[in-house]
Design a protein around this motif. Sequence first.
Motif, mmCIF file in Angstrom:
data_model
loop_
_atom_site.group_PDB
_atom_site.id
_atom_site.type_symbol
_atom_site.label_atom_id
_atom_site.label_comp_id
_atom_site.label_asym_id
_atom_site.label_seq_id
_atom_site.Cartn_x
_atom_site.Cartn_y
_atom_site.Cartn_z
ATOM 1 N N VAL A 25 0.856 -1.187 0.000
ATOM 2 C CA VAL A 25 0.000 0.000 0.000
ATOM 3 C C VAL A 25 0.891 1.236 0.000
ATOM 4 C CG1 VAL A 25 -1.853 1.236 1.183
ATOM 5 C CG2 VAL A 25 -1.758 -1.254 1.289
ATOM 6 N N SER A 26 0.548 2.214 -0.843
ATOM 7 C CA SER A 26 1.339 3.448 -0.916
ATOM 8 C C SER A 26 0.416 4.635 -1.129
ATOM 9 C CB SER A 26 2.370 3.370 -2.050
ATOM 10 O OG SER A 26 1.710 3.221 -3.301
ATOM 11 N N ASP A 27 0.928 5.829 -0.787
ATOM 12 C CA ASP A 27 0.198 7.085 -0.951
ATOM 13 C C ASP A 27 1.168 8.084 -1.565
ATOM 14 O OD1 ASP A 27 -0.937 9.699 -0.451
ATOM 15 O OD2 ASP A 27 -2.289 8.740 0.974
ATOM 16 N N SER A 42 1.688 3.030 8.249
ATOM 17 C CA SER A 42 1.870 2.039 9.306
ATOM 18 C C SER A 42 0.703 1.060 9.303
ATOM 19 C CB SER A 42 1.972 2.716 10.674
ATOM 20 O OG SER A 42 0.799 3.455 10.956
ATOM 21 N N GLU A 43 0.952 -0.135 9.788
ATOM 22 C CA GLU A 43 -0.067 -1.176 9.834
ATOM 23 C C GLU A 43 -0.885 -1.041 11.112
ATOM 24 O OE1 GLU A 43 2.132 -4.784 9.599
ATOM 25 O OE2 GLU A 43 2.581 -4.586 7.451
ATOM 26 N N VAL A 44 -2.202 -1.013 10.945
ATOM 27 C CA VAL A 44 -3.104 -0.974 12.091
ATOM 28 C C VAL A 44 -3.648 -2.364 12.374
ATOM 29 C CG1 VAL A 44 -5.259 -0.027 13.001
ATOM 30 C CG2 VAL A 44 -3.738 1.417 11.627
ATOM 31 N N SER A 45 -4.065 -3.058 11.332
ATOM 32 C CA SER A 45 -4.624 -4.405 11.475
ATOM 33 C C SER A 45 -4.274 -5.207 10.235
ATOM 34 C CB SER A 45 -6.145 -4.340 11.662
ATOM 35 O OG SER A 45 -6.703 -5.635 11.691
ATOM 36 N N VAL A 46 -3.257 -6.069 10.359
ATOM 37 C CA VAL A 46 -2.771 -6.875 9.239
ATOM 38 C C VAL A 46 -2.514 -8.287 9.748
ATOM 39 C CG1 VAL A 46 -0.894 -7.199 7.584
ATOM 40 C CG2 VAL A 46 -1.759 -4.905 8.043
ATOM 41 N N ALA A 47 -2.908 -9.307 8.969
ATOM 42 C CA ALA A 47 -2.700 -10.697 9.369
ATOM 43 C C ALA A 47 -1.211 -10.996 9.479
ATOM 44 C CB ALA A 47 -3.358 -11.638 8.370
ATOM 45 N N GLY A 87 0.708 -12.760 6.593
ATOM 46 C CA GLY A 87 0.896 -12.091 5.310
ATOM 47 C C GLY A 87 -0.047 -12.541 4.224
ATOM 48 N N ILE A 88 -1.131 -13.241 4.567
ATOM 49 C CA ILE A 88 -2.097 -13.718 3.580
ATOM 50 C C ILE A 88 -3.411 -12.977 3.775
ATOM 51 C CG2 ILE A 88 -3.383 -15.703 2.718
ATOM 52 C CD1 ILE A 88 -1.117 -17.483 3.707
ATOM 53 N N LEU A 89 -3.818 -12.245 2.750
ATOM 54 C CA LEU A 89 -5.100 -11.531 2.769
ATOM 55 C C LEU A 89 -6.150 -12.463 2.168
ATOM 56 C CD1 LEU A 89 -6.690 -8.929 3.306
ATOM 57 C CD2 LEU A 89 -6.009 -8.136 1.028
ATOM 58 N N ASN A 90 -6.961 -13.059 3.034
ATOM 59 C CA ASN A 90 -7.942 -14.052 2.599
ATOM 60 C C ASN A 90 -9.183 -13.390 2.019
ATOM 61 O OD1 ASN A 90 -6.692 -16.646 3.328
ATOM 62 N ND2 ASN A 90 -6.780 -15.847 5.414
ATOM 63 N N PRO A 91 -9.967 -14.134 1.218
ATOM 64 C CA PRO A 91 -11.183 -13.553 0.636
ATOM 65 C C PRO A 91 -12.102 -12.954 1.699
ATOM 66 C CG PRO A 91 -10.701 -15.666 -0.377
ATOM 67 C CD PRO A 91 -9.731 -15.513 0.752
ATOM 68 N N GLY A 92 -12.577 -11.740 1.431
ATOM 69 C CA GLY A 92 -13.468 -11.061 2.353
ATOM 70 C C GLY A 92 -12.777 -10.363 3.506
ATOM 71 N N GLN A 93 -11.488 -10.590 3.676
ATOM 72 C CA GLN A 93 -10.756 -9.999 4.802
ATOM 73 C C GLN A 93 -10.338 -8.574 4.474
ATOM 74 O OE1 GLN A 93 -6.903 -11.849 5.853
ATOM 75 N NE2 GLN A 93 -7.664 -12.004 7.947
ATOM 76 N N THR A 94 -10.282 -7.713 5.515
ATOM 77 C CA THR A 94 -9.873 -6.320 5.354
ATOM 78 C C THR A 94 -8.690 -6.021 6.264
ATOM 79 O OG1 THR A 94 -12.106 -5.575 4.768
ATOM 80 C CG2 THR A 94 -10.589 -3.903 5.578
ATOM 81 N N TRP A 95 -7.657 -5.448 5.675
ATOM 82 C CA TRP A 95 -6.523 -4.953 6.444
ATOM 83 C C TRP A 95 -6.595 -3.429 6.506
ATOM 84 C CZ3 TRP A 95 -1.778 -8.061 4.109
ATOM 85 C CH2 TRP A 95 -1.906 -9.404 4.465
ATOM 86 N N ILE A 96 -6.077 -2.853 7.606
ATOM 87 C CA ILE A 96 -6.159 -1.407 7.812
ATOM 88 C C ILE A 96 -4.749 -0.840 7.981
ATOM 89 C CG2 ILE A 96 -7.106 0.446 9.243
ATOM 90 C CD1 ILE A 96 -9.294 -1.501 10.117
ATOM 91 N N TYR A 97 -4.499 0.266 7.282
ATOM 92 C CA TYR A 97 -3.253 1.009 7.389
ATOM 93 C C TYR A 97 -3.599 2.460 7.728
ATOM 94 C CZ TYR A 97 -1.444 -2.947 4.631
ATOM 95 O OH TYR A 97 -1.108 -4.184 4.172
ATOM 96 N N GLN A 98 -2.566 3.226 8.164
ATOM 97 C CA GLN A 98 -2.810 4.647 8.406
ATOM 98 C C GLN A 98 -1.554 5.459 8.120
ATOM 99 O OE1 GLN A 98 -3.970 5.254 12.495
ATOM 100 N NE2 GLN A 98 -1.853 5.482 13.188
ATOM 101 N N CYS A 99 -1.789 6.771 7.898
ATOM 102 C CA CYS A 99 -0.687 7.711 7.664
ATOM 103 C C CYS A 99 -1.172 9.099 8.057
ATOM 104 C CB CYS A 99 -0.266 7.691 6.190
ATOM 105 S SG CYS A 99 1.160 8.740 5.816
ATOM 106 N N SER A 100 -0.277 9.905 8.646
ATOM 107 C CA SER A 100 -0.636 11.259 9.078
ATOM 108 C C SER A 100 0.310 12.269 8.450
ATOM 109 C CB SER A 100 -0.560 11.378 10.606
ATOM 110 O OG SER A 100 -1.472 10.499 11.229
#
Length: 344
Positions: free
Chosen positions: A205-207, A214-219, A222-235
Amino acid sequence: QYQCSTALPSGQTINTVTATGQPSDEQGLPLPGITPVSDTDQETVNAYTPSIALEKTADPETVYINGTTTYTFTVENTGDTDLYPVDLTDVTVPAVCTSIDGPFGDGGTTDVLDQGETWTFTCVSVSLTDDTTNLASVTGTPSTGTTSLGLPDVDDSDTAFVDVIDAGISIDKIPSAEKVLPGTTVTYLYNVTNTGSDPLTNVVVSDDQCSPLSEVSVAPDGILNPGQTWIYQCSQVLDADTTNVADVTAQDPLGGSVTDSDTEVVDVVIAGLQVDKSVDDPVVYSGDPVTYTYTVQNTGDDPIQNVVVSDDQCSPVTGPDYTVGDSDSLLEQGEVWTYTCTTT
């Protein structure tokens, strides 16, 4: 008549029966001096163990949506009789094989699956749109060459699974505020979701305007399964209107890439007003009327509402006159509103 039943081993069994009897008179007494009489007979029985085996495979086992695969059917005579006829069917509904080619490897009697012989068949699937478990079955009639032995048919079945890759990913970028004052810190959240049917790896992920993310909620695996959501943030601290684009890329099980992007605009409010006052005649006799004109311009970069013009020596101030501008009650960037006031 006598009768006896027994289970016979596979192969040929030669069975001998013996009958003996003692000659006797009408009263059933043995006749002296006469030896018993006897006889024998033989029967030969061939006991068979017919058998057939089917193995079905797919190549490749993983395809992209609307892709095709080639199925191979391996049919082996694992019993001790010939098999004729042999019938292979692909029984999946809806059908994924429109036609089956073969057999290949028919090296003995034509169309007869000889003892120990192996045949192969192939078919190219239709375009696959979903994960597919495909079932095939085969039957064979025990025979000697093309002559049936009158035994029940033997059969077998097997399945092959094809993983159809329908990969997809989405990114949703959310700012902590959409309008801020200069110097405000804005925090972006990035929700990355696997919208496909298969797991994704190597998620990046890039901006283009904010880093590092930074990673807020990531498995952790390292596998993003179907229907799963990962959360990142930046300030970041914003001093001007900012349009930034977030991008995400990931890798599907076949090594292909899926991407998505999302754009967000944060309005940094820089407000400004400019008023210019003019008079229709700067020199008049006492008691003569004079008219003042006020032009108000938005010099900032955001609309301004509730504009009020007052004059400490003249009232009431009337307007605005939208000769230059519009009438939506918002003084837009670059617009000019005109007001007037007359006094003596």
